[in-house]
Design an enzyme around this catalytic site. Sequence first.
Site, mmCIF file in Angstrom:
data_model
loop_
_atom_site.group_PDB
_atom_site.id
_atom_site.type_symbol
_atom_site.label_atom_id
_atom_site.label_comp_id
_atom_site.label_asym_id
_atom_site.label_seq_id
_atom_site.Cartn_x
_atom_site.Cartn_y
_atom_site.Cartn_z
ATOM 1 N N LYS A 83 0.850 -1.190 0.000
ATOM 2 C CA LYS A 83 0.000 0.000 0.000
ATOM 3 C C LYS A 83 0.887 1.242 0.000
ATOM 4 C CE LYS A 83 -4.417 0.816 2.303
ATOM 5 N NZ LYS A 83 -5.083 0.727 3.589
HETATM 6 C C1 E4P Z 1 -8.374 1.898 3.553
HETATM 7 O O1 E4P Z 1 -7.621 1.114 3.064
HETATM 8 C C2 E4P Z 1 -8.230 2.478 4.885
HETATM 9 O O2 E4P Z 1 -7.619 1.505 5.696
HETATM 10 C C3 E4P Z 1 -9.537 2.815 5.564
HETATM 11 O O3 E4P Z 1 -10.638 2.438 4.780
HETATM 12 C C4 E4P Z 1 -9.615 4.172 6.130
HETATM 13 O O4 E4P Z 1 -10.883 4.355 6.737
HETATM 14 P P1 E4P Z 1 -11.206 5.556 7.756
HETATM 15 O O5 E4P Z 1 -11.339 6.810 6.978
HETATM 16 O O6 E4P Z 1 -12.488 5.162 8.406
HETATM 17 O O7 E4P Z 1 -10.038 5.610 8.721
#
Ligand code: E4P
Length: 217
Positions: A83
């Site tokens: 990522k």
């Molecule tokens: C995506 O890969 C992130 O881990 C996640 O969806 C972030 O979500 P949030 O905005 O609720 O922290």
Amino acid sequence: MKFFVDTAEFDAIAELNELGIVDGVTTNPSLIMKSGRDIIEVTKQIADLIDGPVSAEVIATQADAMIEEGRKLSKIADNIAIKLPLTWDGLKACKALSSEGHMINVTLCFSANQALLAAKAGAAFISPFIGRLDDINLDGIDVIADIRQIYDTYGFETQILAASIRNVNHVTDCARIGADIVTAPPEVIHKLALHPLTDKGLETFLKDWEKTGQKIL
Ligand code: E4P
């Protein structure tokens, strides 16, 4: 549409996986922090369990260091998706690591133009953050719809991984407009099964059944 689970809590992932509904997992530095676990150890445990991509996020902000971290994370298991944040350096790292054959999830995407760049840089997944856009009064679902249209128009194969899912309506909306994947916290996935009419209907059936005096077993 595929379901990824957005958490680093192993037990919650394992419970959902028993239902056969988990197609992958996404983690991020905040989720690793919440789990209280070591990133390598917990990611390996998850990747060994799940039959699909498991995203592990780099911490470096310079392309060279991102590439090094990405290579290290990819060694955890064959199903790791590295990522990378949607910055200029993140795009450079995406190009380099995807050219080496790694699966890349470009994260922290908030616009269709960012998604276009990620696709051109070879991302396997683009993660637009719906909830965080909604938080600032922008329409996260509109962004996903724009990305869907652009990717389809030009034949990009990058999968749209709708992220920052905060409620069940986000899941319905994503399914309706053709996101390839939603990654949702376990609590939201559990809520997908709930409906007050289901509970009410079941209560009536059970009361009526009792009146018949019959047993099935
Ligand atoms: C995506 O890969 C992130 O881990 C996640 O969806 C972030 O979500 P949030 O905005 O609720 O922290």
